[in-house]
Design an enzyme around this catalytic site. Structure first.
Site, PDB file in Angstrom:
ATOM      1  N   ASN A  12     -23.094 -18.972 -35.736  1.00 42.96           N
ATOM      2  CA  ASN A  12     -21.747 -18.493 -34.739  1.00 42.96           C
ATOM      3  C   ASN A  12     -21.405 -19.538 -34.190  1.00 42.96           C
ATOM      4  OD1 ASN A  12     -22.618 -16.067 -35.610  1.00 42.96           O
ATOM      5  ND2 ASN A  12     -23.386 -14.630 -33.943  1.00 42.96           N
ATOM      6  N   CYS A  13     -20.136 -19.778 -33.412  1.00 40.34           N
ATOM      7  CA  CYS A  13     -19.264 -20.612 -32.596  1.00 40.34           C
ATOM      8  C   CYS A  13     -19.406 -21.965 -32.997  1.00 40.34           C
ATOM      9  CB  CYS A  13     -19.895 -20.445 -31.300  1.00 40.34           C
ATOM     10  SG  CYS A  13     -18.948 -18.949 -30.214  1.00 40.34           S
ATOM     11  N   GLY A  14     -18.513 -22.540 -32.992  1.00 39.07           N
ATOM     12  CA  GLY A  14     -18.688 -24.055 -32.580  1.00 39.07           C
ATOM     13  C   GLY A  14     -18.090 -24.702 -31.537  1.00 39.07           C
ATOM     14  N   ARG A  43     -16.241 -21.283 -37.680  1.00 41.66           N
ATOM     15  CA  ARG A  43     -17.482 -20.907 -36.756  1.00 41.66           C
ATOM     16  C   ARG A  43     -16.817 -19.896 -36.094  1.00 41.66           C
ATOM     17  NH1 ARG A  43     -22.059 -23.389 -35.945  1.00 41.66           N
ATOM     18  NH2 ARG A  43     -22.834 -24.892 -37.328  1.00 41.66           N
ATOM     19  N   GLN A 217     -14.668 -23.613 -30.056  1.00 40.83           N
ATOM     20  CA  GLN A 217     -14.196 -22.410 -31.434  1.00 40.83           C
ATOM     21  C   GLN A 217     -15.232 -21.167 -30.552  1.00 40.83           C
ATOM     22  OE1 GLN A 217     -11.912 -21.334 -34.080  1.00 40.83           O
ATOM     23  NE2 GLN A 217     -13.024 -19.496 -34.015  1.00 40.83           N
TER      24      GLN A 217
END
Length: 415
Positions: A12-14, A43, A217
């Site tokens: 998850n997420c960047g 991401r 992100q």
């Protein structure tokens, strides 16, 4: 045949940060950070319209060259110590005007002189249908601080001012202060990373310069995508889920009467200190804001909020053990899996939770840049440019002091 395939798993997420280790500001750093953010688009999630992202953004040092030019163009008189607020307003003119009046009043109450409001240039055509329908009016308020105030003193007052404003603006559901600071500014929105520089033409301006840039992100997990929940927040960007968030919020609220600082005699005006409706990342950012405003430095606040697994560490220095032992009496860990990058405009830091379950890799290049992100390959550099690279571990904290050298960071136990 099993439906599950571990090859389909994605993190998850960047998140990441870029910084020049000698504190040299440049537009190149901002531009490279934007490129890095765009390469982590995978991401985040994306809406059915194909253009509405989960949210992304940048946190950078206040670009002095840029705002000096903007103020001259407007014919305003900028003081030696000034700040900028990045504000989301309602598209309803009456609600927006009422919120602006409250912001003006609260700034002037603390002897801050409002120079004026600037409508931030935006390009809504790059947004998806959902993001466009919910897009707030995005403005900047520029103000001078009183003569003789230092940057930290002004930052502390702005924390209390911000909280007073947030508690007074109740009729504007779109109102949100992305940043209110004399040290940093946040550009973020409900768009895809590749569209962020197109949505904010400011980011393509060569006068937009910084020596530190955080980028993020988002992949929405426990909250639906909203403009105000895009990251970075006021001081940090966060990757992961804080499993202890309910308990942390409740402990923070129950202990709020104990929070005291001679630097904030009117701290009670800022209560409650932690939100109960936003994301876990926003609540963590609330606590970091409070600690920094109360006079705590970034590194201690970080270690207090997310300490390593120190209790059974066999080789830990006794003074450091005493530090963690003392802090454990005042704050429960905001436990992950989590990875965090943060900056107060002077320092930058990165760390993982005690389990180290979020990837974070760093690269130091000969031109003085350090890049840390969820993955490698986010910007192009040649192998012979690399001085050092590695992975941030669960007990490893990467602290960047500007100006400094990476070897000094390591010798001080920051890396």
């Amino acid at each position: 045949m099993a439906l599950y395939n571990h090859h389909d798993e994605k993190d998850n997420c960047g998140f990441g940060l870029m910084a020049h280790m000698n504190g040299e500001v440049s537009h190149r750093l901002v531009r490279t950070a934007i490129t890095s953010l765009a390469r982590m688009a995978h991401r985040g999630g994306i809406g059915a319209d194909g253009k509405t992202g989960d949210g992304c953004g940048l946190l950078l040092q206040k670009p002095d060259t840029f705002f000096q030019s903007i103020v001259r163009e407007q014919g305003w008189s900028l003081g030696g110590r000034y700040g900028v607020g990045m504000v989301f307003l309602s598209r309803d003119p009456e609600k927006a005007a009422a919120a602006r009046q409250i912001v003006d009043q609260e700034l002037e109450f603390d002897m801050l002189t409002v120079l004026g409001w600037r409508e931030v240039p935006v390009e809504p055509s790059v947004l998806g249908e959902f993001a466009g329908k919910n897009m707030p009016k995005i403005v900047q308020v520029i103000f001078n601080g009183p003569f003789g105030w230092g940057s930290k003193e002004l930052e502390r007052r702005l924390y209390v001012v911000k909280r007073r404003i947030e508690k007074r603006v109740t009729e504007d559901e779109d109102f949100y202060i992305s940043s209110l600071s004399n040290l940093v500014i946040v550009y973020k929105g409900l768009c895809r990373p590749v569209d962020l520089p197109a949505f904010y033409p400011d980011l393509a301006d060569f006068r937009m310069q910084s020596a530190i840039c955080l980028f993020h992100q988002r992949f929405s997990t426990n909250t639906l995508p909203r403009w105000e929940l895009a990251q970075p927040f006021r001081y940090l960007a966060h990757n992961g889920e804080i499993n202890t968030i309910t308990g942390n919020r409740q402990w923070a609220r129950s202990r709020s009467y104990k929070f005291r600082s001679p630097l904030l005699p009117d701290m009670a005006d800022a209560a409650p200190f932690v939100n109960t409706t936003g994301s876990d990342s926003s609540a963590l950012d609330n606590m970091l804001e409070l600690f920094l405003a109360g006079g705590m430095d970034l590194f201690r606040a970080f270690r207090l909020l997310i300490p390593p697994a120190w209790q059974n560490h066999p080789n830990m220095d006794e003074d450091l053990r005493a530090f963690y032992d003392f802090n454990s009496m005042h704050m429960e860990p905001w436990d992950g899996p989590a990875g965090i990058v943060m900056s107060d405009g002077r320092f930058a830091a990165c760390g993982l939770d005690r389990n180290g379950l979020r990837p974070a890799r760093y690269v130091v290049t000969k031109d003085g840049l350090i890049t840390l992100a969820s993955e490698v390959g986010i910007w192009d550099y040649e192998p012979d440019e690399v001085i050092e690279k590695g992975r941030v571990g669960p007990v490893s904290y990467t602290h960047l002091t500007l100006p400094t050298t990476w070897s000094r960071c390591r010798s001080r136990g920051w890396a």
